[in-house]
Design a protein around this motif. Structure first.
Motif, mmCIF file in Angstrom:
data_model
loop_
_atom_site.group_PDB
_atom_site.id
_atom_site.type_symbol
_atom_site.label_atom_id
_atom_site.label_comp_id
_atom_site.label_asym_id
_atom_site.label_seq_id
_atom_site.Cartn_x
_atom_site.Cartn_y
_atom_site.Cartn_z
ATOM 1 N N ASN A 38 0.819 -1.223 0.000
ATOM 2 C CA ASN A 38 0.000 0.000 0.000
ATOM 3 C C ASN A 38 0.850 1.269 0.000
ATOM 4 O O ASN A 38 0.529 2.239 0.678
ATOM 5 N N GLY A 39 1.958 1.257 -0.730
ATOM 6 C CA GLY A 39 2.809 2.438 -0.826
ATOM 7 C C GLY A 39 3.658 2.709 0.395
ATOM 8 O O GLY A 39 4.246 3.779 0.514
ATOM 9 N N GLN A 40 3.746 1.752 1.318
ATOM 10 C CA GLN A 40 4.545 1.921 2.517
ATOM 11 C C GLN A 40 5.563 0.796 2.633
ATOM 12 O O GLN A 40 5.341 -0.307 2.117
ATOM 13 N N ALA A 41 6.668 1.076 3.335
ATOM 14 C CA ALA A 41 7.682 0.067 3.627
ATOM 15 C C ALA A 41 7.626 -0.232 5.121
ATOM 16 O O ALA A 41 7.553 0.682 5.947
ATOM 17 N N PHE A 42 7.637 -1.505 5.468
ATOM 18 C CA PHE A 42 7.601 -1.944 6.855
ATOM 19 C C PHE A 42 8.868 -2.733 7.150
ATOM 20 O O PHE A 42 9.232 -3.650 6.399
ATOM 21 N N GLN A 43 9.546 -2.375 8.235
ATOM 22 C CA GLN A 43 10.733 -3.114 8.664
ATOM 23 C C GLN A 43 10.276 -4.221 9.608
ATOM 24 O O GLN A 43 9.708 -3.938 10.674
ATOM 25 N N LYS A 62 16.187 6.797 -1.095
ATOM 26 C CA LYS A 62 16.120 8.235 -1.334
ATOM 27 C C LYS A 62 14.654 8.589 -1.532
ATOM 28 O O LYS A 62 14.044 8.160 -2.509
ATOM 29 N N ALA A 63 14.118 9.359 -0.577
ATOM 30 C CA ALA A 63 12.702 9.752 -0.608
ATOM 31 C C ALA A 63 11.836 8.503 -0.758
ATOM 32 O O ALA A 63 11.861 7.645 0.106
ATOM 33 N N THR A 64 11.121 8.367 -1.872
ATOM 34 C CA THR A 64 10.242 7.212 -2.066
ATOM 35 C C THR A 64 10.879 6.117 -2.916
ATOM 36 O O THR A 64 10.220 5.135 -3.242
ATOM 37 N N ASP A 65 12.146 6.270 -3.279
ATOM 38 C CA ASP A 65 12.842 5.277 -4.099
ATOM 39 C C ASP A 65 13.700 4.368 -3.216
ATOM 40 O O ASP A 65 14.428 4.843 -2.355
ATOM 41 N N TRP A 66 13.593 3.083 -3.461
ATOM 42 C CA TRP A 66 14.385 2.086 -2.739
ATOM 43 C C TRP A 66 15.207 1.313 -3.761
ATOM 44 O O TRP A 66 14.679 0.888 -4.790
#
Length: 81
Positions: free
Chosen positions: A22-27, A70-74
């Motif tokens: 959903n547009g988020q990254a979870f660790q 970087k910002a929204t790029d992984w």
């Protein structure tokens, strides 16, 4: 002609995981106690992290793989081991 490279990875124990949804990254943390059990993903609170219904894609990377954000790029730069 190139010879395919085969890497035998024993997926038991635990380690870091990054889940994108959903547009988020979870660790998260992955855990697998034995080769005949499923991989479990847990959050910082130790609770199982819920996956959404449907198809889930998993990519396993070596411990030398680097992550740049970087910002929204992984960007994961894959390296073995």
């Amino acid at each position: 002609s190139r010879t395919p490279e085969v890497v035998d990875i024993v997926m038991t124990g635990s380690g870091k995981a990054t889940l994108f949804r959903n547009g988020q990254a979870f660790q998260l943390t992955w855990q697998r106690k034995a080769t005949d059990t499923l991989i479990q993903l847990t959050g910082a609170d130790g609770q199982l992290f819920p996956l959404k219904p449907g198809t889930t894609f998993i990519e396993i990377v070596g411990s030398s793989t680097t992550l740049e954000q970087k910002a929204t790029d992984w960007r994961f730069t894959f390296q073995i081991p």
